[in-house]
Design an enzyme around this catalytic site. Structure first.
Site, PDB file in Angstrom:
ATOM      1  N   HIS A 123       0.868  -1.185   0.000  1.00 42.76           N
ATOM      2  CA  HIS A 123       0.000   0.000   0.000  1.00 42.76           C
ATOM      3  C   HIS A 123       0.907   1.239   0.000  1.00 42.76           C
ATOM      4  O   HIS A 123       2.030   1.185   0.537  1.00 42.76           O
ATOM      5  CB  HIS A 123      -0.833  -0.047   1.293  1.00 42.76           C
ATOM      6  N   ASP A 200       3.269  -4.207   8.019  1.00 42.48           N
ATOM      7  CA  ASP A 200       2.047  -3.413   7.898  1.00 42.48           C
ATOM      8  C   ASP A 200       0.871  -4.382   8.084  1.00 42.48           C
ATOM      9  O   ASP A 200       0.521  -5.129   7.174  1.00 42.48           O
ATOM     10  CB  ASP A 200       2.033  -2.756   6.507  1.00 42.48           C
ATOM     11  N   GLN A 203      -4.403  -4.921   7.231  1.00 40.04           N
ATOM     12  CA  GLN A 203      -5.451  -5.822   6.723  1.00 40.04           C
ATOM     13  C   GLN A 203      -5.437  -7.186   7.411  1.00 40.04           C
ATOM     14  O   GLN A 203      -6.231  -8.057   7.057  1.00 40.04           O
ATOM     15  CB  GLN A 203      -5.298  -6.022   5.204  1.00 40.04           C
ATOM     16  N   LYS A 226     -10.169  -0.061  10.904  1.00 37.83           N
ATOM     17  CA  LYS A 226     -10.383  -1.303  10.127  1.00 37.83           C
ATOM     18  C   LYS A 226     -10.669  -2.476  11.061  1.00 37.83           C
ATOM     19  O   LYS A 226     -11.013  -3.568  10.623  1.00 37.83           O
ATOM     20  CB  LYS A 226      -9.157  -1.617   9.268  1.00 37.83           C
ATOM     21  N   CYS A 364      -4.731   2.446  -3.591  1.00 39.47           N
ATOM     22  CA  CYS A 364      -3.472   2.971  -3.028  1.00 39.47           C
ATOM     23  C   CYS A 364      -2.347   1.967  -3.212  1.00 39.47           C
ATOM     24  O   CYS A 364      -1.503   1.766  -2.311  1.00 39.47           O
ATOM     25  CB  CYS A 364      -3.612   3.330  -1.557  1.00 39.47           C
TER      26      CYS A 364
HETATM   27  N1  PLP Z   1      -1.716  -0.566   4.764  1.00 39.42           N
HETATM   28  C1  PLP Z   1      -2.662  -1.298   4.185  1.00 39.42           C
HETATM   29  C2  PLP Z   1      -2.340  -2.692   3.722  1.00 39.42           C
HETATM   30  C3  PLP Z   1      -3.932  -0.764   3.999  1.00 39.42           C
HETATM   31  O1  PLP Z   1      -4.883  -1.492   3.414  1.00 39.42           O
HETATM   32  C4  PLP Z   1      -4.193   0.556   4.432  1.00 39.42           C
HETATM   33  C5  PLP Z   1      -5.502   1.182   4.197  1.00 39.42           C
HETATM   34  O2  PLP Z   1      -6.266   0.778   3.358  1.00 39.42           O
HETATM   35  C6  PLP Z   1      -3.172   1.254   5.052  1.00 39.42           C
HETATM   36  C7  PLP Z   1      -1.937   0.668   5.200  1.00 39.42           C
HETATM   37  C8  PLP Z   1      -3.369   2.632   5.545  1.00 39.42           C
HETATM   38  O3  PLP Z   1      -4.326   2.670   6.557  1.00 39.42           O
HETATM   39  P1  PLP Z   1      -4.777   4.052   7.161  1.00 39.42           P
HETATM   40  O4  PLP Z   1      -5.353   4.841   6.032  1.00 39.42           O
HETATM   41  O5  PLP Z   1      -5.783   3.674   8.195  1.00 39.42           O
HETATM   42  O6  PLP Z   1      -3.566   4.673   7.744  1.00 39.42           O
END
Ligand code: PLP
Length: 406
Positions: A123, A200, A203, A226, A364
């Site tokens: 992401h 990260d 998900q 999430k 993203c």
């Molecule tokens: N990393 C992953 C794999 C994501 O799916 C997302 C958001 O969709 C993020 C990071 C970023 O999350 P946030 O916008 O809550 O910071």
């Protein structure tokens, strides 16, 4: 024990609503999950009866709010298997958690010529902060490949780990393909070579049990919104000794021990990283979300969602001209797809008219889209409150879409 999904659905007020005159079919939990009544109530009760700033007041309301806030830290630590509540730093979201590491650990540990290894399925939140760091420090980014089914090429990743590699940062679960990465294996490859790891987990934490002690990573980031909690509450988990060795992130109140105009000494971990008034009510709501998930059971959630993923995969294959992207054996309940004749945004718009909420776009993850040879996909992402009915409605609407664009 299996989940009583009808009972669960009744606990999420928004799922009873209508969109465009149809019952809402919510299939965008990977973007943000809906909230159960207990989370909404915990927040409004906190504002109505218990609100005060934390860590400062000597009066009863403030000390009770502080106790509640710190109790959530301890619950989060237990929920993800952290060794100590001090390893839990509250931030706004996964993005902020990753930026915190880039701005603190990164500034002190990345030197000119060093390398940061990422994967093709990241992401943007796990790309851009490292790119910014690399350009500030004169370091470079290396990217581990994936195969056509969206599985990480571990041999390629291992090949990239050299004497200049200082960090491997990678997703636990891909938001765009659903691929679940073998975290412990990747961490062990890195650890053998003395390389720091950041996972990260945005998900992963909402959908499967996570135990950071077993994963053995240095940093683990995720977002409360999430995890069926409120927006504004997120977590950076870091090994205590790492966090203690890092410089502070933002400066200000609450992160200091003493201040004079000549010098400041900083508070202990984790307060050192929590300058200013945090989103107290969101943290309280986040605590309620964790209690709720623990009551359902993460193993039960994961098993239920896996069954739903298999059902959805099978049903989607009935739609003429539909192609699913990402079919890793280890896969979370995320279905990214393209249709022969319809742009993902058009699919999203047609489904919206049926009260079905899906995500359309690059998610993203533009480098990943490029690797998969598409500019965008439509994505249905499932949670434990989704049912086979939701999937059937999606498939009926997609069949209708194919006729519109035929
Ligand atoms: N990393 C992953 C794999 C994501 O799916 C997302 C958001 O969709 C993020 C990071 C970023 O999350 P946030 O916008 O809550 O910071």
């Amino acid at each position: 024990m299996s989940l009583d999904v009808e009972k669960i659905r009744a606990e999420f007020p928004i799922l009873a609503s209508e969109m465009r005159g149809r019952p809402l079919t919510y299939l965008d939990s990977a973007a943000s999950a809906q909230k159960p009544r207990v989370v909404i109530d915990a927040m409004s009760d906190f504002y109505a009866a218990h609100y005060a700033n934390i860590h400062r007041g000597v009066y009863q309301l403030s000390s009770e709010a502080t106790v509640e806030y710190e109790a959530v830290r301890a619950r989060v630590a237990r929920f993800i298997g952290a060794r100590d509540p001090r390893e839990i730093v509250f931030v706004r979201n996964a993005t902020e958690a990753i930026n915190l590491v880039a701005r603190t650990w990164g500034e002190e540990n990345i030197a000119p010529g060093d390398e940061i290894v990422l994967t093709m399925m990241e992401h943007h939140a796990n790309i851009v902060p490292w790119q910014m760091l690399a350009s500030r420090r004169g370091a470079s980014i290396r990217v581990a490949e994936i195969d056509d089914s969206g599985v990480l090429d571990l041999d390629d990743l291992e090949r990239l780990l050299g004497p200049r590699t200082k960090l491997v940062a990678f997703a636990h679960v891909s938001n765009a393909l659903g691929t679940i990465n073998p975290v412990a294996e990747i961490v062990s490859l890195a650890r053998e070579r003395g390389i720091v790891t950041l996972v990260d987990g945005a998900q992963a934490v909402p959908h499967q049990p996570v135990d950071v002690a077993t994963l053995d990573c240095d940093f683990y980031a995720f977002s409360g919104h999430k995890v069926f909690g409120p927006s504004g509450a997120g977590v950076l988990h870091g090994r205590l000794e790492r966090l203690e060795a890092m410089p502070p992130f933002l400066g200000g109140g609450d992160m200091i021990e003493s201040v004079s105009f000549e010098d400041t000494t900083f508070a202990q971990v984790p307060q050192k990283f929590e300058a200013g008034t945090p989103d107290i009510a969101s943290i309280i709501g986040f605590g309620a979300a964790i209690d709720y998930l623990e009551e359902l059971g993460m193993n039960e959630i994961s098993a239920y969602e896996h069954g739903l993923l298999l059902y959805a995969t099978e049903r989607l294959e009935e739609v003429p001209g539909l192609r699913i992207l990402g079919d890793a054996k280890e896969k979370a309940a995320v279905l990214s797809f393209v249709l022969d004749d319809a742009h993902p945004h058009d699919i999203g718009t047609v489904l919206d008219a049926e009260g079905i909420a899906i995500r359309a776009g690059h998610h993203c993850a533009q480098p990943l889209m490029k690797r998969m040879g598409v500019p965008a996909t439509a994505r249905a992402s499932l949670a434990f409150y989704n049912t086979r009915d939701d999937v059937d409605r999606l498939v009926d609407a997609l069949i209708k879409t194919t006729k519109l664009f035929a």
